[in-house]
Design a protein around this motif. Structure first.
Motif, short mmCIF file in Angstrom:
data_model
loop_
_atom_site.label_atom_id
_atom_site.label_comp_id
_atom_site.label_asym_id
_atom_site.label_seq_id
_atom_site.Cartn_x
_atom_site.Cartn_y
_atom_site.Cartn_z
N SER A 158 -41.10 -7.23 -8.80
CA SER A 158 -39.63 -7.14 -8.86
C SER A 158 -39.15 -6.51 -10.16
N ALA A 180 -41.64 -11.64 -1.53
CA ALA A 180 -42.59 -12.68 -1.14
C ALA A 180 -43.69 -12.11 -0.25
N GLY A 225 -44.92 -11.98 -8.49
CA GLY A 225 -43.55 -11.72 -8.05
C GLY A 225 -42.74 -11.02 -9.12
N LEU A 261 -40.26 -17.36 -4.45
CA LEU A 261 -39.99 -15.92 -4.50
C LEU A 261 -39.05 -15.51 -3.37
N LEU A 264 -46.01 -16.48 -9.00
CA LEU A 264 -44.74 -16.15 -9.65
C LEU A 264 -44.89 -14.95 -10.59
#
Length: 229
Positions: free
Chosen positions: A30, A203, A26, A194, A23
């Motif tokens: 992002s 992902a 991720g 994700l 996470l």
């Protein structure tokens, strides 16, 4: 999306670290669309795992005003032989190393965690995810009756006995409840979260970074029911 990973005494470290790293990566991929932190029901503190006394520091308190998602790990301890009975009742006594896993999970019921988890389960804006025995924490608190969920294969009968619909799948998506099975499923759970929240390209980027391809089909109560095979 802000995700709080909830620690408790005796937690399984891999249940925590695997999804946390996925996470966190991720979030980096992002530009900060996902953030993640370690918390406890009691607030910032050192939390001792059930694996060799390995300790992690929770930086904050479980806060339902801030969290969009809670992630609850399982415990690490003794599995025991078939028919072996724990020395003490579930949830009683002080924590110590190498306890039975059901005792460690049951001890969470004596903390503020079950009440906070109930509030989270009742809030349509909060998703609750679990790895391994984390679903048993919810089930033992009476929060999974009628819900589809999974856990480590050794705990499926216990999960089913609480009134949950126990599913033999690596990851089960039941809407605002997403559960993973054994400890390594935390990687796959994190990658699925994700994909679900940010899309497949984020992902996939994290899959490539971790050199890990997500395993198994995510089970959902959708589509045709299979005939007997």
């Amino acid at each position: 999306m802000h995700i709080q990973v909830v620690l408790f005494d005796g937690f399984d470290p891999l249940d925590v670290i695997a999804p946390y790293e996925v996470l966190y990566a991720g979030g980096s991929a992002s530009d900060g669309a996902v953030t993640v932190e370690l918390v406890t029901a009691e607030g910032p503190r050192e939390v001792i795992s059930g694996t060799g006394g390995l300790t992690l520091r929770a930086a904050g308190a479980l806060d339902l005003e801030r969290a969009d998602m809670l992630l609850v790990p399982g415990a690490s301890g003794r599995v025991g032989e078939p028919g072996e009975v724990p020395d003490e009742e579930l949830g009683t006594g002080e924590w110590r190393q190498d306890e039975f896993i059901p005792v460690l999970l049951g001890r969470t019921l004596t903390t503020d965690l079950p009440a906070l988890l109930k509030q989270a389960m009742d809030d349509p804006d909060i998703t609750v995810a679990t790895v391994c025995g984390g679903s048993l924490v919810l089930a033992m608190a009476g929060l999974l009756e009628g819900r589809h969920a999974t856990t480590h294969h050794l705990g499926l009968d216990m999960l089913d006995a609480t009134g949950a619909h126990a599913i033999r799948a690596r990851v089960v998506d039941d809407g605002d409840l997403i559960t993973g099975t054994g400890v390594t499923s935390g990687l796959d759970l994190g990658l699925y979260l994700l994909e679900r929240e940010l899309g497949p390209r984020i992902a996939h980027a994290v899959e490539e970074l971790f050199a890990h391809e997500r395993r198994g089909t995510v089970w959902r109560a959708q589509g045709m029911a299979p005939a007997a095979l």
